[in-house]
Design a protein around this motif. Structure first.
Motif, PDB file in Angstrom:
ATOM      1  N   TRP A 100     -52.149  54.231   7.195  1.00 49.08           N
ATOM      2  CA  TRP A 100     -53.434  53.561   7.177  1.00 49.08           C
ATOM      3  C   TRP A 100     -53.205  52.136   6.686  1.00 49.08           C
ATOM      4  CZ3 TRP A 100     -55.792  51.389   2.903  1.00 49.08           C
ATOM      5  CH2 TRP A 100     -55.290  51.744   1.662  1.00 49.08           C
ATOM      6  N   GLY A 101     -54.174  51.280   6.932  1.00 51.85           N
ATOM      7  CA  GLY A 101     -54.020  49.909   6.488  1.00 51.85           C
ATOM      8  C   GLY A 101     -55.308  49.126   6.626  1.00 51.85           C
ATOM      9  N   VAL A 102     -55.197  47.846   6.303  1.00 54.24           N
ATOM     10  CA  VAL A 102     -56.333  46.939   6.329  1.00 54.24           C
ATOM     11  C   VAL A 102     -55.948  45.725   7.159  1.00 54.24           C
ATOM     12  CG1 VAL A 102     -57.890  45.530   4.917  1.00 54.24           C
ATOM     13  CG2 VAL A 102     -56.975  47.679   4.000  1.00 54.24           C
ATOM     14  N   ARG A 103     -56.859  45.309   8.025  1.00 51.59           N
ATOM     15  CA  ARG A 103     -56.648  44.131   8.874  1.00 51.59           C
ATOM     16  C   ARG A 103     -57.848  43.205   8.691  1.00 51.59           C
ATOM     17  NH1 ARG A 103     -55.936  47.028  13.137  1.00 51.59           N
ATOM     18  NH2 ARG A 103     -58.066  46.981  13.851  1.00 51.59           N
ATOM     19  N   GLU A 104     -57.566  41.939   8.415  1.00 52.75           N
ATOM     20  CA  GLU A 104     -58.638  40.960   8.239  1.00 52.75           C
ATOM     21  C   GLU A 104     -58.700  40.027   9.428  1.00 52.75           C
ATOM     22  OE1 GLU A 104     -59.405  39.178   4.387  1.00 52.75           O
ATOM     23  OE2 GLU A 104     -57.756  40.400   3.598  1.00 52.75           O
ATOM     24  N   ALA A 105     -59.908  39.714   9.862  1.00 55.34           N
ATOM     25  CA  ALA A 105     -60.108  38.741  10.931  1.00 55.34           C
ATOM     26  C   ALA A 105     -59.852  37.354  10.363  1.00 55.34           C
ATOM     27  CB  ALA A 105     -61.533  38.838  11.469  1.00 55.34           C
ATOM     28  N   PRO A 106     -59.429  36.429  11.224  1.00 55.25           N
ATOM     29  CA  PRO A 106     -59.285  35.043  10.754  1.00 55.25           C
ATOM     30  C   PRO A 106     -60.618  34.564  10.182  1.00 55.25           C
ATOM     31  CG  PRO A 106     -58.425  35.300  12.982  1.00 55.25           C
ATOM     32  CD  PRO A 106     -59.113  36.587  12.618  1.00 55.25           C
ATOM     33  N   ALA A 107     -60.557  33.746   9.199  1.00 54.62           N
ATOM     34  CA  ALA A 107     -61.734  33.196   8.523  1.00 54.62           C
ATOM     35  C   ALA A 107     -62.470  34.236   7.679  1.00 54.62           C
ATOM     36  CB  ALA A 107     -62.694  32.545   9.522  1.00 54.62           C
ATOM     37  N   GLY A 108     -61.904  35.443   7.550  1.00 54.39           N
ATOM     38  CA  GLY A 108     -62.485  36.454   6.677  1.00 54.39           C
ATOM     39  C   GLY A 108     -63.849  36.981   7.078  1.00 54.39           C
ATOM     40  N   SER A 109     -64.197  36.864   8.348  1.00 56.66           N
ATOM     41  CA  SER A 109     -65.524  37.294   8.796  1.00 56.66           C
ATOM     42  C   SER A 109     -65.643  38.800   8.955  1.00 56.66           C
ATOM     43  CB  SER A 109     -65.880  36.613  10.114  1.00 56.66           C
ATOM     44  OG  SER A 109     -64.929  36.973  11.112  1.00 56.66           O
ATOM     45  N   ALA A 110     -64.527  39.493   9.054  1.00 62.00           N
ATOM     46  CA  ALA A 110     -64.552  40.945   9.231  1.00 62.00           C
ATOM     47  C   ALA A 110     -63.285  41.560   8.653  1.00 62.00           C
ATOM     48  CB  ALA A 110     -64.679  41.310  10.704  1.00 62.00           C
ATOM     49  N   VAL A 111     -63.428  42.779   8.167  1.00 57.08           N
ATOM     50  CA  VAL A 111     -62.306  43.549   7.637  1.00 57.08           C
ATOM     51  C   VAL A 111     -62.325  44.904   8.319  1.00 57.08           C
ATOM     52  CG1 VAL A 111     -61.328  44.640   5.581  1.00 57.08           C
ATOM     53  CG2 VAL A 111     -62.353  42.359   5.416  1.00 57.08           C
ATOM     54  N   THR A 112     -61.172  45.315   8.826  1.00 57.89           N
ATOM     55  CA  THR A 112     -61.038  46.622   9.471  1.00 57.89           C
ATOM     56  C   THR A 112     -60.082  47.480   8.660  1.00 57.89           C
ATOM     57  OG1 THR A 112     -61.398  45.674  11.661  1.00 57.89           O
ATOM     58  CG2 THR A 112     -60.329  47.839  11.577  1.00 57.89           C
ATOM     59  N   VAL A 113     -60.523  48.676   8.320  1.00 55.56           N
ATOM     60  CA  VAL A 113     -59.651  49.669   7.689  1.00 55.56           C
ATOM     61  C   VAL A 113     -59.392  50.726   8.746  1.00 55.56           C
ATOM     62  CG1 VAL A 113     -59.346  51.290   5.786  1.00 55.56           C
ATOM     63  CG2 VAL A 113     -60.693  49.204   5.442  1.00 55.56           C
ATOM     64  N   TRP A 114     -58.114  51.031   8.984  1.00 57.42           N
ATOM     65  CA  TRP A 114     -57.740  51.949  10.045  1.00 57.42           C
ATOM     66  C   TRP A 114     -56.842  53.052   9.473  1.00 57.42           C
ATOM     67  CZ3 TRP A 114     -52.526  52.237  10.323  1.00 57.42           C
ATOM     68  CH2 TRP A 114     -51.805  51.139   9.861  1.00 57.42           C
ATOM     69  N   ALA A 115     -56.851  54.186  10.180  1.00 56.42           N
ATOM     70  CA  ALA A 115     -56.001  55.314   9.802  1.00 56.42           C
ATOM     71  C   ALA A 115     -55.531  56.002  11.075  1.00 56.42           C
ATOM     72  CB  ALA A 115     -56.777  56.296   8.940  1.00 56.42           C
ATOM     73  N   ILE A 116     -54.276  56.433  11.076  1.00 52.99           N
ATOM     74  CA  ILE A 116     -53.710  57.123  12.245  1.00 52.99           C
ATOM     75  C   ILE A 116     -53.429  58.574  11.873  1.00 52.99           C
ATOM     76  CG2 ILE A 116     -51.836  57.210  13.929  1.00 52.99           C
ATOM     77  CD1 ILE A 116     -51.479  54.182  13.448  1.00 52.99           C
ATOM     78  N   LEU A 117     -54.081  59.455  12.587  1.00 48.21           N
ATOM     79  CA  LEU A 117     -53.964  60.894  12.376  1.00 48.21           C
ATOM     80  C   LEU A 117     -53.005  61.462  13.426  1.00 48.21           C
ATOM     81  CD1 LEU A 117     -55.029  63.453  10.944  1.00 48.21           C
ATOM     82  CD2 LEU A 117     -56.913  63.450  12.576  1.00 48.21           C
ATOM     83  N   GLN A 118     -51.981  62.165  12.966  1.00 44.79           N
ATOM     84  CA  GLN A 118     -51.021  62.791  13.873  1.00 44.79           C
ATOM     85  C   GLN A 118     -51.707  63.834  14.750  1.00 44.79           C
ATOM     86  OE1 GLN A 118     -48.153  60.787  13.717  1.00 44.79           O
ATOM     87  NE2 GLN A 118     -47.090  62.711  13.978  1.00 44.79           N
ATOM     88  N   ALA A 119     -51.232  64.017  15.940  1.00 48.06           N
ATOM     89  CA  ALA A 119     -51.778  65.029  16.848  1.00 48.06           C
ATOM     90  C   ALA A 119     -51.637  66.428  16.252  1.00 48.06           C
ATOM     91  CB  ALA A 119     -51.074  64.962  18.193  1.00 48.06           C
ATOM     92  N   SER A 120     -50.620  66.648  15.433  1.00 50.20           N
ATOM     93  CA  SER A 120     -50.392  67.968  14.845  1.00 50.20           C
ATOM     94  C   SER A 120     -51.285  68.245  13.646  1.00 50.20           C
ATOM     95  CB  SER A 120     -48.933  68.109  14.428  1.00 50.20           C
ATOM     96  OG  SER A 120     -48.623  67.146  13.438  1.00 50.20           O
ATOM     97  N   GLY A 121     -52.068  67.240  13.212  1.00 48.48           N
ATOM     98  CA  GLY A 121     -53.004  67.479  12.133  1.00 48.48           C
ATOM     99  C   GLY A 121     -52.560  67.010  10.780  1.00 48.48           C
ATOM    100  N   GLY A 122     -51.692  66.021  10.692  1.00 51.43           N
ATOM    101  CA  GLY A 122     -51.391  65.498   9.371  1.00 51.43           C
ATOM    102  C   GLY A 122     -50.075  64.824   9.289  1.00 51.43           C
TER     103      GLY A 122
END
Length: 130
Positions: A108-130
């Protein structure tokens, strides 16, 4: 999809995610883990961040890769701090969400848009469930 920045947005997004994953034949384990991850990300957003562009909405996204892994993300207007793991006391009422996400996800991680207008937190779930 865009949802209201608040508790009602969590339920709407969860229902849509469940419906789409069931329609794609995902296992109940994947669906349950995905629902928990989405709930945590959305809840953290409305507790700790602002809506997008001064409005009342945030964005919830998900997509399944060719290997079956599922990426779930929430984008908001950011807040005074960035998401980070914490070590709450046993009696603390919160602070465990990202620890739960970490235990379920490949990364998982955090991605910021240029100029700080938006923040995205993302997570990747394995197909096997963890």
């Amino acid at each position: 999809m865009t949802v209201l920045h608040g508790p009602s947005g969590v339920g709407i997004a969860r229902r849509r995610l469940r419906s789409e994953l069931q329609g794609n034949g995902a296992s109940e384990t994947i669906i349950d883990d995905a629902m928990l991850i989405l709930s945590e990300l959305l809840s953290n957003s409305y507790r700790h961040a602002r809506p997008l562009d001064g409005g009342q909405l945030i964005r919830a996204d998900w997509h399944q890769d060719s290997d079956g892994s599922l990426t779930i993300s929430v984008t908001d207007g950011g807040g005074p701090t960035r998401p980070r793991l914490s070590s709450p006391s046993i009696s603390a009422r919160g602070g465990r969400g990202l620890t739960i996400i970490t235990s379920l996800c490949r990364s998982w991680g955090v991605r910021e848009a240029p100029a700080g207008s938006a923040v995205t937190v993302w997570a990747i779930l394995q197909a096997s469930g963890g």
